[in-house]
Design a protein around this motif. Structure first.
Motif, PDB file in Angstrom:
ATOM      1  N   VAL A   6       6.161 -11.323 -13.331  1.00 44.29           N
ATOM      2  CA  VAL A   6       6.033 -10.074 -13.898  1.00 44.29           C
ATOM      3  C   VAL A   6       6.809  -9.153 -12.967  1.00 44.29           C
ATOM      4  O   VAL A   6       7.498  -8.006 -13.367  1.00 44.29           O
ATOM      5  N   VAL A   7       6.422  -9.231 -11.882  1.00 45.50           N
ATOM      6  CA  VAL A   7       6.627  -8.342 -10.813  1.00 45.50           C
ATOM      7  C   VAL A   7       6.408  -8.694  -9.299  1.00 45.50           C
ATOM      8  O   VAL A   7       5.646  -9.627  -9.208  1.00 45.50           O
ATOM      9  N   GLU A   8       7.349  -8.430  -8.298  1.00 45.06           N
ATOM     10  CA  GLU A   8       7.135  -8.693  -6.877  1.00 45.06           C
ATOM     11  C   GLU A   8       6.785  -7.364  -6.092  1.00 45.06           C
ATOM     12  O   GLU A   8       7.455  -6.478  -6.560  1.00 45.06           O
ATOM     13  N   ALA A   9       5.734  -7.628  -5.565  1.00 48.31           N
ATOM     14  CA  ALA A   9       5.274  -6.200  -4.762  1.00 48.31           C
ATOM     15  C   ALA A   9       5.115  -6.720  -3.291  1.00 48.31           C
ATOM     16  O   ALA A   9       4.669  -7.754  -2.872  1.00 48.31           O
ATOM     17  N   VAL A  10       5.374  -5.718  -2.616  1.00 47.13           N
ATOM     18  CA  VAL A  10       5.458  -5.895  -0.808  1.00 47.13           C
ATOM     19  C   VAL A  10       4.446  -4.903  -0.357  1.00 47.13           C
ATOM     20  O   VAL A  10       4.579  -3.748  -0.672  1.00 47.13           O
ATOM     21  N   ALA A  11       3.467  -5.477   0.529  1.00 46.03           N
ATOM     22  CA  ALA A  11       2.380  -4.860   0.950  1.00 46.03           C
ATOM     23  C   ALA A  11       2.189  -5.277   2.383  1.00 46.03           C
ATOM     24  O   ALA A  11       1.858  -6.384   2.444  1.00 46.03           O
ATOM     25  N   GLY A  12       2.040  -4.324   3.350  1.00 50.37           N
ATOM     26  CA  GLY A  12       1.928  -5.155   4.699  1.00 50.37           C
ATOM     27  C   GLY A  12       2.942  -6.057   4.890  1.00 50.37           C
ATOM     28  O   GLY A  12       2.468  -7.041   5.807  1.00 50.37           O
ATOM     29  N   GLY A  13       3.926  -5.963   4.801  1.00 49.96           N
ATOM     30  CA  GLY A  13       5.034  -6.679   5.186  1.00 49.96           C
ATOM     31  C   GLY A  13       5.074  -7.972   4.611  1.00 49.96           C
ATOM     32  O   GLY A  13       6.015  -8.996   4.861  1.00 49.96           O
ATOM     33  N   ARG A  14       4.322  -8.258   3.428  1.00 54.12           N
ATOM     34  CA  ARG A  14       3.931  -9.578   2.877  1.00 54.12           C
ATOM     35  C   ARG A  14       4.347  -9.526   1.186  1.00 54.12           C
ATOM     36  O   ARG A  14       3.882  -8.383   0.749  1.00 54.12           O
TER      37      ARG A  14
END
Length: 276
Positions: A6-14
């Protein structure tokens, strides 16, 4: 089988990948690590802004008036946060009302509201007395990696014929045109693990043994009612809720310390209500 991304999310470099189940249409993160919600000590500034401005007390308490259930006299709020619905149920409706939440909000709410709010995770052995006629979980199920075990736990605290009410972000609104601010809140990378569509929440509740289920979409939020008995809704709920909400704000203004965040928030909301 394979599930579409559905979606790719990046948080905290991950990178975090949200997938959609091709069967029930729920969305889920490939990695579902759950934080310890009891580890956050809370923030006085965050709590002040919440109490004075951000707490949607009217929105949170509406569920208490929706059902046409004359025998309802008790409620358990799981993930109760600061505890406004619990407090209104006790102080305005005269119900036996309790809430549980491991986050620091519950500890602060218990002190300020003098309400029965437990700063802990719910278990089958929690010291809550008898089961309840209404069990609520507002914005909780999306944090749970094992939903069937969680629903079974909630059922342990329901009286025969009781009603379960869940609110959760509506995965049906996850579209390319979604407002970025709403999208960030809905995804809540690192906190949310499963996002439910209307079909998915019904599948979850049906497989958990409930015979009667009703779901509603309210913007980006889903509201699901479930019971072993037929569900009946009060046509006069909006008027009853408005009266109950006003009475609760008047109670807070009369009992909270003037000039403190709890009083400021209640007085501001009451003033706004009188101006409508």
């Amino acid at each position: 089988g394979p599930h579409p991304v559905v979606v790719e999310a990046v948080a905290g470099g991950r990178a975090h990948t949200l997938l959609r189940c091709t069967g029930c249409t729920a969305c889920f993160y490939r990695d579902r690590d759950v934080p310890d919600y009891g580890a956050d000590p809370g923030s006085d500034l965050f709590r002040q802004v919440y109490l004075e401005q951000n707490a949607g007390i009217h929105h949170m308490t509406g569920i208490l008036f929706r059902l046409d259930h004359p025998s309802a006299d008790s409620m358990l709020d799981v993930g109760c946060g600061f505890g406004f619905p619990v407090d209104l149920a006790a102080k305005v409706l005269n119900w036996r009302a309790a809430g549980v939440d491991p986050a620091d909000h519950a500890r602060a709410g218990a002190l300020m509201l003098h309400a029965d709010l437990r700063h802990e995770y719910l278990t089958a052995e929690s010291d809550l007395g008898e089961p309840f006629s209404l069990v609520m979980g507002s914005e909780v199920i999306e944090h749970i990696p094992a939903p069937y075990s969680f629903i079974a736990l909630l059922r342990r605290w329901m009286q025969p014929g009781a009603t379960l009410v869940l609110t959760t972000p509506n995965a049906d609104t996850l579209t390319p045109g979604q407002d970025p601010a709403n999208l960030v809140c809905m995804l809540s990378v690192g906190a949310h693990v499963i996002l439910y569509s209307a079909r998915a929440i019904e599948v979850l509740l049906r497989r958990s043994g409930f015979a009667h289920i009703h779901t509603e979409a309210a913007g980006d939020t889903l509201v699901a009612f479930a019971s072993d008995q037929p569900l009946r809704f009060d046509a006069n709920a909006p008027a009853r809720h408005l009266a109950g909400y006003r009475a609760y704000l008047q109670h807070l203004v009369a009992t909270a310390e003037p000039g403190r965040p709890l009083w400021n928030g209640a007085a501001g909301r009451l003033f706004e209500l009188r101006c409508i």
